[in-house]
Design an enzyme around this catalytic site. Sequence first.
Site, PDB file in Angstrom:
ATOM      1  CG  ASP A   1      -7.741   1.021 -11.278  1.00 14.43           C
ATOM      2  OD1 ASP A   1      -7.561   2.084 -10.673  1.00 14.43           O
ATOM      3  OD2 ASP A   1      -7.738  -0.087 -10.711  1.00 14.43           O
TER       4      ASP A   1
ATOM      5  CD  GLU B   1       2.487   4.360  -5.346  1.00 14.59           C
ATOM      6  OE1 GLU B   1       1.694   5.052  -4.704  1.00 14.59           O
ATOM      7  OE2 GLU B   1       2.487   3.114  -5.287  1.00 14.59           O
TER       8      GLU B   1
ATOM      9  CG  HIS C   1      -3.424   1.257 -10.168  1.00 11.38           C
ATOM     10  ND1 HIS C   1      -4.408   0.714  -9.368  1.00 11.38           N
ATOM     11  CD2 HIS C   1      -2.834   0.203 -10.796  1.00 11.38           C
ATOM     12  CE1 HIS C   1      -4.420  -0.599  -9.521  1.00 11.38           C
ATOM     13  NE2 HIS C   1      -3.469  -0.931 -10.376  1.00 11.38           N
TER      14      HIS C   1
END
Length: 205
Positions: free
Chosen positions: A149, A178, A108
């Site tokens: 999430d 990421e 995320h």
Amino acid sequence: MYKIAVFVSGRGSNLKAVFNALTHKNGKAEIVAVVSDKIDCPAFEFAVRNNLQTFSVAANKKNNILSYSELLTKLKQLNTDLIVLAGFLKKIPEILIENFENKIINIHPALLPAFGGKGMYGMNVHKAVFKKSAQLSGPTIHFVDKIYDNGKIIAQECVDISDVKTPEEIAERVLKIEHKILPEVILKFAENKVIEKNGRIYLLK
Ligand code: GRF
């Protein structure tokens, strides 16, 4: 060899980062499947170009598209150890969550538990972070459960965004991290170095 399935719906930069990292760490982990709800997205095209095994999936079965229970059978046949959601936009159905308990992770692009939940994907996240004037952001890798999430956090890394002028600048800074932490975490799983103790997740050195 540790076997992962990567689920994608869009650009595929994380898939690419994972693919490149695993290629260089030969012998630890491999991508055995790339799964998408969109066959015309760049991520899927990258997978096809690189001879990765691809599957397209949909909640409502059509020709040449797997249902989630058919996909489950395929993933089991491939001895999949871990499912990695890398920009997959559909909600993961319970049948997969129940059969891959603590074996599905998601990346995320914000520091959960802030800026998560339904509708919080892609630029929506970075726009919300920008509007709130948050001074830090960064990706979160977490386990996937039945709520968006919500699963336990496995890894996070912060980046200073106090000087950004646009949400796009936040996206760029977060994405760079990421690409670093997703392969790192996958390799920790492959080395059996992700453990839970007293309800917390630890990555062993
Ligand atoms: C990433 O920002 C990831 O955090 C989020 O979706 C985006 C996917 O990007 N879940 P890409 O398709 O890997 O380039």
